[in-house]
Design a protein around this motif. Structure first.
Motif, PDB file in Angstrom:
ATOM      1  N   ASN A 285       0.719  -1.298   0.021  1.00  0.00           N
ATOM      2  CA  ASN A 285      -0.107   0.123   0.048  1.00  0.00           C
ATOM      3  C   ASN A 285       0.746   1.393  -0.113  1.00  0.00           C
ATOM      4  O   ASN A 285       0.548   2.270  -0.731  1.00  0.00           O
ATOM      5  N   ASP A 288       2.408   2.085  -3.386  1.00  0.00           N
ATOM      6  CA  ASP A 288       1.187   2.081  -4.567  1.00  0.00           C
ATOM      7  C   ASP A 288       0.972   3.655  -4.742  1.00  0.00           C
ATOM      8  O   ASP A 288       0.336   4.554  -3.992  1.00  0.00           O
ATOM      9  N   VAL A 289       1.301   3.846  -5.846  1.00  0.00           N
ATOM     10  CA  VAL A 289       1.088   5.493  -6.352  1.00  0.00           C
ATOM     11  C   VAL A 289      -0.033   6.041  -6.672  1.00  0.00           C
ATOM     12  O   VAL A 289      -0.351   7.149  -6.412  1.00  0.00           O
ATOM     13  N   ASP A 290      -1.020   4.937  -6.582  1.00  0.00           N
ATOM     14  CA  ASP A 290      -2.375   5.374  -6.849  1.00  0.00           C
ATOM     15  C   ASP A 290      -3.154   5.507  -5.648  1.00  0.00           C
ATOM     16  O   ASP A 290      -4.358   5.890  -5.543  1.00  0.00           O
ATOM     17  N   GLN A 291      -2.594   5.056  -4.400  1.00  0.00           N
ATOM     18  CA  GLN A 291      -3.306   5.618  -3.244  1.00  0.00           C
ATOM     19  C   GLN A 291      -3.169   6.930  -2.884  1.00  0.00           C
ATOM     20  O   GLN A 291      -2.274   7.588  -3.134  1.00  0.00           O
ATOM     21  N   PRO A 292      -4.371   7.470  -2.164  1.00  0.00           N
ATOM     22  CA  PRO A 292      -4.337   8.788  -1.712  1.00  0.00           C
ATOM     23  C   PRO A 292      -3.138   9.171  -0.770  1.00  0.00           C
ATOM     24  O   PRO A 292      -2.781   8.630   0.153  1.00  0.00           O
ATOM     25  N   SER A 294       0.022   8.785  -1.026  1.00  0.00           N
ATOM     26  CA  SER A 294       0.843   7.956  -1.136  1.00  0.00           C
ATOM     27  C   SER A 294       2.372   8.461  -1.083  1.00  0.00           C
ATOM     28  O   SER A 294       2.679   9.336  -1.699  1.00  0.00           O
TER      29      SER A 294
END
Length: 327
Positions: A285, A288-292, A294
């Motif tokens: 997590n 993960d660059v797509d997590q807010p 991050s």
């Protein structure tokens, strides 16, 4: 020392070879496992440094244990809250003695929010995060010499100063913040805080007549002495060379001097490698660059920088312990 004693020499060669292989394997690894290879590359480099140091006796130069342990990793969504607690002894403590560096005492606990800004390498990626205001500062030597109507002086800009100091530039907060940088002590007058191209800077001035007189006399008597720490130019004694530039580092959590960057890397990489190894879901997590919000970009930047910073710091440490032996 590795050249003088065969047993040390074997330890030195084997550890340095392993360090190189770990770091080479990290070049081709993805962020999922990269911190593990980098950490063990650093750990083995530390063993080579210990074997080469005459500050360590025959019972000390083969250290055991990580010397630190990671805390607050279970289901941790905030990278900066992960902490590293110092042990009483271990490999980083032995390396600290080998290179004559301060290190935090046992039970000291530091978060990644405190450790991350201590490395100059992290500067480009710090802005989005609320990290410690005590950061590595780039030291820009401005001038030295006699004033037109006064004693000798040294002047420098400190670059990378937190915005909070600019907002409090007329308050005691500035002097309190500067007090955490022990090698800057002795400055005179009022620090000048300026905003230059969107960056906050502080200009400091030091009286340096006695230092300059002693330095010039030593240079006159023996120019070769200029390479030794006690007789370097005053501004060099205030800053640490890192990555081809000069930096000033803070002293945190009870140490009277800054901790060497090699040991800061040690603490950060232990934390990242522990997350990757023991908390794979949490680590997935975090990268993960797509997590807010991050921290993935900051993590990847740090690991990229490690591949050049660690070999350079290892080479400098080996040069230091070799000079100490011959001197």
């Amino acid at each position: 020392m590795a050249g003088r004693e065969a047993k040390r020499g074997r330890t030195f060669q084997a550890a340095l070879e392993q360090s190189e292989q770990f770091l080479r394997s990290a070049e081709g690894a993805g962020p999922e496992t990269r911190p593990l290879q980098i950490f063990y590359g650093l750990s083995q480099a530390g063993r080579a440094i210990a074997a080469a140091s005459s500050r360590l006796n025959e019972f000390e130069y083969r250290p055991i244990g990580h010397g630190m342990r990671t805390q607050d990793t279970r289901d941790q969504g905030d990278l900066w809250s992960v902490a590293v607690e110092m042990a009483k002894s271990g490999t980083p403590q032995v390396v600290a003695k080998a290179i004559d560096s301060a290190i935090w005492s046992a039970k000291t606990k530091l978060t990644l929010a405190e450790l991350w800004p201590l490395l100059p390498d992290t500067a480009p990626e710090r802005a989005p995060y609320e990290l410690s205001p005590f950061t590595a500062l780039r030291y820009e030597h401005l001038a030295s010499g006699p004033l037109a109507s006064g004693p000798d002086f040294e002047a420098a800009w400190l670059n990378g100063v937190p915005w909070s100091l600019y907002d409090n530039r007329d308050s005691p907060v500035v002097e309190q913040w500067l007090a955490r940088y022990p090698k800057l002590t002795g400055w005179t007058g009022k620090p000048k805080i300026a905003l230059v191209g969107g960056d906050v800077r502080i200009r400091l001035v030091w009286p340096a007549q006695a230092e300059h007189a002693g330095w010039r006399e030593l240079q006159r008597l023996n120019p070769q002495l200029s390479g030794f720490p006690d007789v370097r130019a005053p501004w060099v004694r205030r800053a640490t060379q890192y990555g081809g530039e000069w930096w000033v580092l803070p002293a945190l959590h009870g140490v009277s001097e800054p901790v060497h960057p090699l040991l800061v890397w040690w603490a950060i990489l232990l934390a990242l490698s522990s997350l990757a190894r023991y908390e794979p879901e949490t680590w997935a997590n975090l990268i993960d660059v797509d997590q807010p919000a991050s921290p993935a970009v900051a993590i990847e930047h740090l690991m990229d920088e490690a591949l050049s910073a660690i070999p350079a710091l290892t080479a400098a440490a080996l040069a230091h312990v070799s000079a100490f032996t011959s001197g």
